[in-house]
Design an enzyme around this catalytic site. Structure first.
Site, PDB file in Angstrom:
ATOM      1  N   ARG A  23      12.227  11.415 -23.552  1.00 32.27           N
ATOM      2  CA  ARG A  23      11.080  11.431 -22.711  1.00 32.27           C
ATOM      3  C   ARG A  23      11.070  11.610 -21.298  1.00 32.27           C
ATOM      4  O   ARG A  23      10.606  10.750 -20.715  1.00 32.27           O
ATOM      5  CB  ARG A  23      10.480  10.070 -23.207  1.00 32.27           C
ATOM      6  CG  ARG A  23      10.169   9.962 -24.585  1.00 32.27           C
ATOM      7  CD  ARG A  23       8.919  10.979 -24.927  1.00 32.27           C
ATOM      8  NE  ARG A  23       8.456  10.630 -26.369  1.00 32.27           N
ATOM      9  CZ  ARG A  23       7.301  10.120 -26.548  1.00 32.27           C
ATOM     10  NH1 ARG A  23       6.553   9.879 -25.335  1.00 32.27           N
ATOM     11  NH2 ARG A  23       6.720   9.821 -27.542  1.00 32.27           N
ATOM     12  N   ARG A  27       5.341  11.130 -18.135  1.00 31.19           N
ATOM     13  CA  ARG A  27       4.265  10.120 -17.416  1.00 31.19           C
ATOM     14  C   ARG A  27       5.124   9.448 -16.469  1.00 31.19           C
ATOM     15  O   ARG A  27       4.425   8.883 -15.636  1.00 31.19           O
ATOM     16  CB  ARG A  27       3.655   9.139 -18.389  1.00 31.19           C
ATOM     17  CG  ARG A  27       2.561   9.834 -19.450  1.00 31.19           C
ATOM     18  CD  ARG A  27       2.433   9.020 -20.431  1.00 31.19           C
ATOM     19  NE  ARG A  27       3.521   8.943 -21.444  1.00 31.19           N
ATOM     20  CZ  ARG A  27       3.628   8.022 -22.434  1.00 31.19           C
ATOM     21  NH1 ARG A  27       2.654   7.168 -22.743  1.00 31.19           N
ATOM     22  NH2 ARG A  27       4.671   7.982 -23.102  1.00 31.19           N
ATOM     23  N   ARG A  36      -0.996  17.793 -15.334  1.00 28.48           N
ATOM     24  CA  ARG A  36      -1.970  17.401 -16.396  1.00 28.48           C
ATOM     25  C   ARG A  36      -3.381  17.336 -15.725  1.00 28.48           C
ATOM     26  O   ARG A  36      -4.223  17.792 -16.465  1.00 28.48           O
ATOM     27  CB  ARG A  36      -1.333  15.991 -17.186  1.00 28.48           C
ATOM     28  CG  ARG A  36      -0.069  16.173 -17.973  1.00 28.48           C
ATOM     29  CD  ARG A  36      -0.451  17.188 -19.267  1.00 28.48           C
ATOM     30  NE  ARG A  36      -1.496  16.766 -20.006  1.00 28.48           N
ATOM     31  CZ  ARG A  36      -1.849  15.665 -20.874  1.00 28.48           C
ATOM     32  NH1 ARG A  36      -0.496  15.261 -21.220  1.00 28.48           N
ATOM     33  NH2 ARG A  36      -2.971  15.495 -21.517  1.00 28.48           N
ATOM     34  N   ASP A  74       5.393  18.064 -28.706  1.00 24.43           N
ATOM     35  CA  ASP A  74       5.360  16.757 -29.285  1.00 24.43           C
ATOM     36  C   ASP A  74       5.728  16.988 -30.838  1.00 24.43           C
ATOM     37  O   ASP A  74       5.508  18.284 -31.387  1.00 24.43           O
ATOM     38  CB  ASP A  74       3.945  16.380 -29.070  1.00 24.43           C
ATOM     39  CG  ASP A  74       3.887  14.609 -29.632  1.00 24.43           C
ATOM     40  OD1 ASP A  74       4.320  13.785 -28.679  1.00 24.43           O
ATOM     41  OD2 ASP A  74       3.643  14.605 -30.951  1.00 24.43           O
ATOM     42  N   TYR A 165       3.103   8.949 -39.709  1.00 23.23           N
ATOM     43  CA  TYR A 165       1.849   9.228 -39.078  1.00 23.23           C
ATOM     44  C   TYR A 165       0.889   9.674 -40.236  1.00 23.23           C
ATOM     45  O   TYR A 165      -0.444   9.366 -40.005  1.00 23.23           O
ATOM     46  CB  TYR A 165       1.882   9.940 -37.958  1.00 23.23           C
ATOM     47  CG  TYR A 165       2.789   9.386 -36.727  1.00 23.23           C
ATOM     48  CD1 TYR A 165       2.020   8.425 -36.192  1.00 23.23           C
ATOM     49  CD2 TYR A 165       3.805   9.800 -36.113  1.00 23.23           C
ATOM     50  CE1 TYR A 165       2.597   7.931 -34.985  1.00 23.23           C
ATOM     51  CE2 TYR A 165       4.658   9.310 -35.251  1.00 23.23           C
ATOM     52  CZ  TYR A 165       3.817   8.314 -34.560  1.00 23.23           C
ATOM     53  OH  TYR A 165       4.491   7.707 -33.396  1.00 23.23           O
TER      54      TYR A 165
HETATM   55  O1  1CP Z   1      10.414  14.509 -22.413  1.00 18.94           O
HETATM   56  C1  1CP Z   1      10.668  14.754 -23.712  1.00 18.94           C
HETATM   57  O2  1CP Z   1      11.107  13.966 -24.503  1.00 18.94           O
HETATM   58  C2  1CP Z   1       9.828  16.010 -24.046  1.00 18.94           C
HETATM   59  C3  1CP Z   1       8.465  15.447 -24.515  1.00 18.94           C
HETATM   60  C4  1CP Z   1       8.217  14.767 -25.901  1.00 18.94           C
HETATM   61  C5  1CP Z   1       8.890  14.360 -27.019  1.00 18.94           C
HETATM   62  C6  1CP Z   1      10.603  14.775 -27.245  1.00 18.94           C
HETATM   63  C7  1CP Z   1       6.936  14.241 -26.001  1.00 18.94           C
HETATM   64  C8  1CP Z   1       5.799  14.388 -25.181  1.00 18.94           C
HETATM   65  N1  1CP Z   1       6.744  13.498 -27.293  1.00 18.94           N
HETATM   66  C9  1CP Z   1       8.095  13.711 -28.059  1.00 18.94           C
HETATM   67  C10 1CP Z   1       8.552  13.045 -29.181  1.00 18.94           C
HETATM   68  C11 1CP Z   1       7.796  12.169 -29.759  1.00 18.94           C
HETATM   69  N2  1CP Z   1       6.230  12.219 -30.150  1.00 18.94           N
HETATM   70  C12 1CP Z   1       8.034  11.170 -30.808  1.00 18.94           C
HETATM   71  C13 1CP Z   1       9.672  10.946 -30.875  1.00 18.94           C
HETATM   72  C14 1CP Z   1      10.255  10.247 -29.719  1.00 18.94           C
HETATM   73  C15 1CP Z   1       9.997   8.850 -29.586  1.00 18.94           C
HETATM   74  O3  1CP Z   1      10.350   8.003 -30.410  1.00 18.94           O
HETATM   75  O4  1CP Z   1       9.620   8.491 -28.377  1.00 18.94           O
HETATM   76  C16 1CP Z   1       7.105  10.325 -31.224  1.00 18.94           C
HETATM   77  C17 1CP Z   1       7.325   9.253 -32.138  1.00 18.94           C
HETATM   78  C18 1CP Z   1       5.959  11.046 -30.929  1.00 18.94           C
HETATM   79  C19 1CP Z   1       4.656  10.755 -31.193  1.00 18.94           C
HETATM   80  C20 1CP Z   1       3.803  10.443 -29.828  1.00 18.94           C
HETATM   81  N3  1CP Z   1       3.289  11.277 -29.176  1.00 18.94           N
HETATM   82  C21 1CP Z   1       3.529   8.978 -29.465  1.00 18.94           C
HETATM   83  C22 1CP Z   1       3.989   7.326 -30.009  1.00 18.94           C
HETATM   84  C23 1CP Z   1       2.905   6.919 -30.422  1.00 18.94           C
HETATM   85  C24 1CP Z   1       3.374   5.804 -31.310  1.00 18.94           C
HETATM   86  O5  1CP Z   1       3.295   6.062 -32.422  1.00 18.94           O
HETATM   87  O6  1CP Z   1       3.790   4.626 -30.596  1.00 18.94           O
HETATM   88  C25 1CP Z   1       2.927   9.305 -28.217  1.00 18.94           C
HETATM   89  C26 1CP Z   1       2.191   8.381 -27.236  1.00 18.94           C
HETATM   90  C27 1CP Z   1       2.645  10.687 -28.088  1.00 18.94           C
HETATM   91  C28 1CP Z   1       2.237  11.302 -27.004  1.00 18.94           C
HETATM   92  C29 1CP Z   1       3.038  12.181 -25.996  1.00 18.94           C
HETATM   93  N4  1CP Z   1       3.797  12.906 -26.215  1.00 18.94           N
HETATM   94  C30 1CP Z   1       4.575  13.238 -25.133  1.00 18.94           C
HETATM   95  C31 1CP Z   1       4.047  12.907 -24.230  1.00 18.94           C
HETATM   96  C32 1CP Z   1       4.449  13.147 -22.617  1.00 18.94           C
HETATM   97  C33 1CP Z   1       2.936  11.970 -24.703  1.00 18.94           C
HETATM   98  C34 1CP Z   1       2.046  11.040 -23.780  1.00 18.94           C
HETATM   99  C35 1CP Z   1       0.751  11.574 -23.572  1.00 18.94           C
HETATM  100  C36 1CP Z   1       0.300  12.246 -22.251  1.00 18.94           C
HETATM  101  O7  1CP Z   1       1.087  12.463 -21.396  1.00 18.94           O
HETATM  102  O8  1CP Z   1      -0.918  12.815 -22.400  1.00 18.94           O
END
Ligand code: 1CP
Length: 365
Positions: A23, A27, A36, A74, A165
């Protein structure tokens, strides 16, 4: 061309310790928040803009000097690109149009394939999934060009984390509905997990064939499973992903992409996770790295600084980084990382300092 430190470490060649952060895009970076805000698109639509995905991918590499980019996307993107109704709701996470927990809903799902069908964007326009799949390839190709000699990691969600999910319809604490489905309807579970394995593998394969040099499969929620359920009802589907992804050749390296497998709460099943066909096991922050290395003989390891330490005074962070590098020396390869994703409140300068420290210390043998 010399082998980049990330690829060397993942393939078991000792050398300078590479570092990147799960990640790292997103953010915690002011330039990401600005990007964004400028485009004003919902998360999944932003992921499907090749220019935006490439820029968000490159930002942390430019800023921190990490040894890898991870494609900005994502784990839910392949669902959308298979015509499944899903959004990322700000402050919530992935939310589906409806849960997939009955045999009927899962049977309906089976007609959906990655890159086929359509979805409706935030302006009400109908968009082709094939065009979205092309946007992923274009975003990867642009990012790879801009990254130069720094390798790009492609990724996907593991079948269980996607199913967690899909069965619940939204984020949940203990993934009870998914665990219940696995136990109560093995036929429906097999159909759902096979479908998840296929879309995730298609998404990862697309990234590799467009230029990613390594791949990471995130099984973030695997810690809610018993070891037996993991072995019997989950590992076979993660193996399907690993096998399909192993068939993809990166045009950048001319080889298959080394495969990293990460989960949280995964200590009890680490050795099982290592056996689904992986080169490197990601270790979460709750697991002792030296112990983890003993569980996965012959494999490289990745990890595992506690993300909470990013808020601590520098001397605390520095000692923890030294300890992790010391522990990592007994593995065939070690990739320095956090034990889960960068928290959004992280001061980005702390990450840059950690990269500098790993580069300074990680050359010692
Ligand atoms: O920098 C990076 O890692 C690349 C971008 C990335 C990756 C690898 C994003 C962007 N998401 C992910 C993978 C992801 N998405 C995972 C696996 C990694 C982890 O465990 O953190 C999971 C579980 C998700 C699902 C997801 N997407 C969540 C988690 C929600 C929960 O169940 O608690 C969330 C909040 C997102 C949204 C998201 N994905 C990525 C970003 C930057 C965001 C935030 C939204 C935004 O900026 O508007």
């Amino acid at each position: 061309m010399t082998t980049p430190p990330l690829i060397a470490a993942l393939t078991g060649q000792r050398g300078p310790t590479p570092v990147w952060f799960m990640r790292q895009a997103g953010r915690s970076l002011p330039e990401y928040r600005e990007l964004r805000a400028d485009i004003g698109l919902p998360m999944l639509e932003a992921c499907l803009r090749p220019d935006v995905a490439a820029e968000a991918t490159v930002q942390p590499v430019r800023r921190h000097g990490v040894d890898a980019g991870i494609f900005f996307s994502d784990i839910m993107v392949p669902l959308r690109l298979a015509g499944v109704g899903v959004e990322i709701e700000p402050g919530v996470g992935p939310v589906l149009d409806h849960p997939y927990r009955t045999r009927e809903s899962i049977d309906e799902l089976l007609s959906h394939r990655y890159g086929e069908g359509s979805w409706t964007d935030s302006t009400g326009r109908t968009r082709d999934c094939a065009e979205g799949a092309q946007s992923v390839r274009d975003g990867v190709a642009t990012a790879v060009r801009e990254l130069g000699s720094t390798p790009l990691i492609g990724f996907g969600g593991a079948p269980f984390t996607l199913a967690a999910y899909m069965v619940e319809g939204r984020p949940s604490r203990d993934h009870m509905a998914a665990r219940a489905l696995a136990a109560s309807d093995p036929g429906a579970w097999d159909a759902l997990m096979t479908w998840c394995a296929r879309v995730s593998a298609d998404f990862m394969t697309a990234q590799i064939e467009a230029g990613a040099s390594a791949a990471q499969l995130f099984d973030s929620w695997v810690g809610s499973l018993s070891p037996r359920t993991y072995r019997e009802s989950v590992a076979p589907y993660s193996r399907m992903v690993a096998q399909r992804v192993a068939g993809a050749v990166s045009p950048v390296t001319g080889c298959r992409a080394p495969f990293i497998h990460f989960g949280t709460g995964s200590a009890p099943i680490l050795s099982d996770m290592a056996e689904v066909g992986v080169d490197c096991v990601g270790v979460d922050w709750k697991t002792d790295l030296s112990w983890a290395i003993g569980q996965v003989p012959g494999k490289a390891v990745q990890g595992n600084l506690d993300p909470a330490l990013l808020q601590a005074p520098w001397h605390v962070i520095e000692q923890a980084v030294r300890d992790i590098l010391d522990a990592g020396r007994s593995a065939p390869g070690h990739v320095f990382n956090l034990g889960h994703g960068v928290p959004p409140t992280t001061d980005p300068d702390v990450l840059t300092r950690i990269v500098e420290l790993v580069h300074e210390l990680g050359d010692e043998r």
